[in-house]
Design an enzyme around this catalytic site. Sequence first.
Site, short mmCIF file in Angstrom:
data_model
loop_
_atom_site.label_atom_id
_atom_site.label_comp_id
_atom_site.label_asym_id
_atom_site.label_seq_id
_atom_site.Cartn_x
_atom_site.Cartn_y
_atom_site.Cartn_z
N SER A 1 -1.78 -45.50 75.81
CA SER A 1 -1.94 -45.68 74.49
C SER A 1 -2.44 -44.23 73.69
CB SER A 1 -2.93 -46.73 74.34
OG SER A 1 -2.36 -47.79 74.74
N HIS B 1 5.61 -49.98 78.88
CA HIS B 1 5.14 -49.33 77.71
C HIS B 1 5.70 -47.87 77.66
CE1 HIS B 1 1.04 -47.76 75.99
NE2 HIS B 1 1.90 -48.33 74.77
N ASP C 1 7.32 -47.39 71.64
CA ASP C 1 6.30 -48.06 72.43
C ASP C 1 6.73 -48.70 73.49
OD1 ASP C 1 3.40 -48.34 72.26
OD2 ASP C 1 3.76 -50.23 71.78
N CYS D 1 -1.06 -41.40 73.64
CA CYS D 1 -1.06 -40.27 74.46
C CYS D 1 0.48 -39.58 74.21
CB CYS D 1 -1.17 -40.59 75.88
SG CYS D 1 -2.64 -40.97 76.42
N ARG E 1 -3.86 -46.87 61.93
CA ARG E 1 -2.33 -46.99 62.01
C ARG E 1 -1.42 -47.13 60.82
NH1 ARG E 1 -1.01 -47.17 67.92
NH2 ARG E 1 -2.80 -46.91 68.88
N LYS F 1 2.19 -56.53 72.35
CA LYS F 1 1.51 -56.27 73.71
C LYS F 1 1.40 -57.43 74.09
CE LYS F 1 1.75 -52.06 73.24
NZ LYS F 1 0.79 -50.78 72.81
N TYR G 1 -6.35 -57.36 64.54
CA TYR G 1 -6.11 -56.24 64.55
C TYR G 1 -4.90 -56.06 65.66
CZ TYR G 1 -6.07 -51.13 64.79
OH TYR G 1 -5.62 -49.81 64.62
N ARG H 1 -7.70 -52.76 70.40
CA ARG H 1 -7.43 -53.70 71.47
C ARG H 1 -8.75 -54.01 72.33
NH1 ARG H 1 -5.10 -52.15 75.04
NH2 ARG H 1 -4.56 -49.84 74.61
P1 GTP Z 1 0.19 -46.15 71.10
O1 GTP Z 1 0.75 -46.35 69.75
O2 GTP Z 1 -1.15 -46.29 71.34
O3 GTP Z 1 1.08 -46.39 72.23
O4 GTP Z 1 0.18 -44.42 71.46
P2 GTP Z 1 1.40 -43.04 71.36
O5 GTP Z 1 1.46 -42.87 73.14
O6 GTP Z 1 2.55 -43.49 70.72
O7 GTP Z 1 0.77 -41.97 71.02
P3 GTP Z 1 0.96 -41.02 69.68
O8 GTP Z 1 2.40 -40.39 69.58
O9 GTP Z 1 0.76 -41.61 68.15
O10 GTP Z 1 -0.02 -39.91 69.75
C1 GTP Z 1 -1.21 -40.03 69.72
C2 GTP Z 1 -2.12 -38.86 69.52
O11 GTP Z 1 -1.79 -37.72 70.34
C3 GTP Z 1 -1.75 -38.33 68.08
O12 GTP Z 1 -3.09 -37.84 67.43
C4 GTP Z 1 -1.00 -37.20 68.10
O13 GTP Z 1 -1.13 -36.28 67.27
C5 GTP Z 1 -1.41 -36.67 69.42
N1 GTP Z 1 -0.17 -35.92 70.03
C6 GTP Z 1 0.93 -36.34 70.29
N2 GTP Z 1 1.74 -35.36 71.11
C7 GTP Z 1 0.64 -34.55 71.26
C8 GTP Z 1 1.33 -33.22 72.07
O14 GTP Z 1 2.34 -32.77 72.53
N3 GTP Z 1 0.14 -32.39 72.03
C9 GTP Z 1 -1.15 -32.65 71.62
N4 GTP Z 1 -2.06 -31.61 71.55
N5 GTP Z 1 -1.28 -33.76 70.95
C10 GTP Z 1 -0.19 -34.71 70.81
C1 SPV Z 2 -1.49 -49.41 71.93
O1 SPV Z 2 -2.55 -49.44 72.01
O2 SPV Z 2 -0.95 -48.76 73.01
C2 SPV Z 2 -0.69 -49.53 70.75
C3 SPV Z 2 -1.46 -50.12 69.62
O3 SPV Z 2 0.63 -49.15 70.73
S1 SPV Z 2 -1.72 -51.84 69.77
O4 SPV Z 2 -0.44 -52.56 69.12
O5 SPV Z 2 -2.89 -52.24 69.14
O6 SPV Z 2 -1.52 -52.23 71.39
MN MN Z 3 1.09 -48.59 72.85
#
Ligand code: GTP
Ligand code: SPV
Ligand code: MN
Length: 580
Positions: free
Chosen positions: A249, A227, A276, A251, A365, A207, A198, A70
Amino acid sequence: MATTNQELQKWVDDVARLTRPDNIHWCDGSETEYQGLVKQMLASGELLELNQDTHPGCYLHRSDPTDVARVEHLTYVCTRKRDDAGPNNHWLAPAEAHERMDKLFEGCMQGRTMYVIPYCMGPIDSPYARCGVEITDSPYVAVNMRLMTRMGAAALARIERDGSFVRGLHSIGELDPEQRFIMHFPEELSIKSFGSGYGGNALLGKKCHALRIASWQARQEGWLAEHMLIVGVENPQGETHYLACAFPSACGKTNLAMLLPPASHAGWKIWTVGDDIAWLHVDDKGQLRAINPEAGYFGVVPGTNAKTNRNAYDMIGRDTIFTNVAVTADNQPWWEDKDTGEPALDWQGRQYTPGNGKAAHPNSRFTVAAKHNPSWSPRAEDPSGVPISAIVFGGRRRELAPLVYEARDWQHGVLVGAGMASETTAAATSKVGVVRRDPMAMKPFCGYNFADYWAHWLALGERAAEPPRVFHVNWFRQDERGRFLWPGFGENLRVLRWMIDRCEGRIEARDTPIGLLPHPGDLDTDGLAVEDDTLEALLSVDSSAWQQEMTEIGKYLESFGERVPAELKARQEEVLKRLS
Ligand code: GTP
Ligand code: SPV
Ligand code: MN
């Protein structure tokens, strides 16, 4: 006439006149259409076939190397009054923004096909669902929208019934970073996005519509567009609590939403409603309810393996579109921490060498339909959504924020959300690892002034018969050597259990100036390799560091001026007083 909705037909005609495509294709959302688009993109090179023996139905898309995340600095909210967009958004006057965008769109689809994509955010028969139409010249967007939303004939039928829809106009243009803008016109319920193919920049249902435009509509209509993941936690007695959790994001939302209970937690079950976005409503009985407006996942690939996230790992073994991952010598997708195989080509298709950096892009992704998730909840299709027991905020903080704490009440919870901060990630194009304020994980996504948004949150709590409890978590505390203090992933269930016990009034908590923390021993750590002093560090509150944090939060709130609710400032001052 491709639709009986004259407004939609006229808009499509107008856009075609402006952008001059060779063809117009109205998407019906069928499997045949999907397969046809895939075939066409395999021929054009926009998609590459992955190993169909190991990964049936999986394809790889390599985006332009300058178009991998983004672009927050190029994302605008264009309201008549600048203050309505607020200091949290980039702003342009609507007329100026339209002029700038229409110049870019002029003739941009010559030699291309224009796809008209009707979609529905939310279960098709839900009163909470909202429809939109995205017009795009990207077949990649069309196939992703089919996986991510309820796309096609049923959505068009609902639009023709309801008469209302959000208009999203998108073109990849020449993918020139200098000619790239994502513009939102909440007062017109419309979006114009140019120059990026993207994710969040281009899949406008996500979003742009379901957060920025929807948050604006939600404020006017008395609900919230957030979110947030939505997860059901079922205990061995068969009782299920639903939590809505806002983390910034990359996290941990996807991971928490499809968590696999560890071996120590036999009989527990996790149900994914969403990973999400959540749309939250107070129903006529005063109960907060949530729907997931999406029907698929656009998830972070790196870090996904059989140990961290078995459900996701299994889910993306078939019928998945990968964007910007590496490939092995036998053409399987590969990414950092996959734990098996090794990269032959990196995400740009170059021979892999460590000197070129990571093999998979850190923001690579997967796109996959939600129904392929082994923990997918049938309640995700419930038109009235699921009842929410607790709201959970969270961030990525190597220091300061404890593993978990609870707000004293709803108003304090709103302060906890408004005061959130988190380290930046690869999900957006800017420096990674910098702590920044990210209220409610909505910094990049709130379609209006944060001050008004916080007031709206406070008001929503007043309408709930019993507002849900509010918590804050941090899975990302590190030691001096950069190692995570908490094992995370499946073990996060232990923290969810503490929160649910609190909701049920089953356990007491320890009162601290920042909120309520677990008593040592109340957090089940049986069988966990976490030392006592590590646990103590995870559950400690450093008063002087928190004094500084609260002072900074106060300054941050003040930067929004007079519109900030007095209640919020009062709560911030109260916490500061407790700390001194
Ligand atoms: P968006 O799709 O961007 O909104 O992200 P999201 O909040 O869904 O994040 P996601 O669950 O994909 O996690 C992002 C990164 O954090 C990944 O590389 C995970 O492996 C890592 N991660 C997720 N949960 C944990 C956790 O409990 N501990 C640690 N150390 N890393 C984590
Ligand atoms: C984020 O960035 O929080 C995502 C991926 O979930 S995107 O769809 O690119 O915003
Ligand atoms: Mn997101």
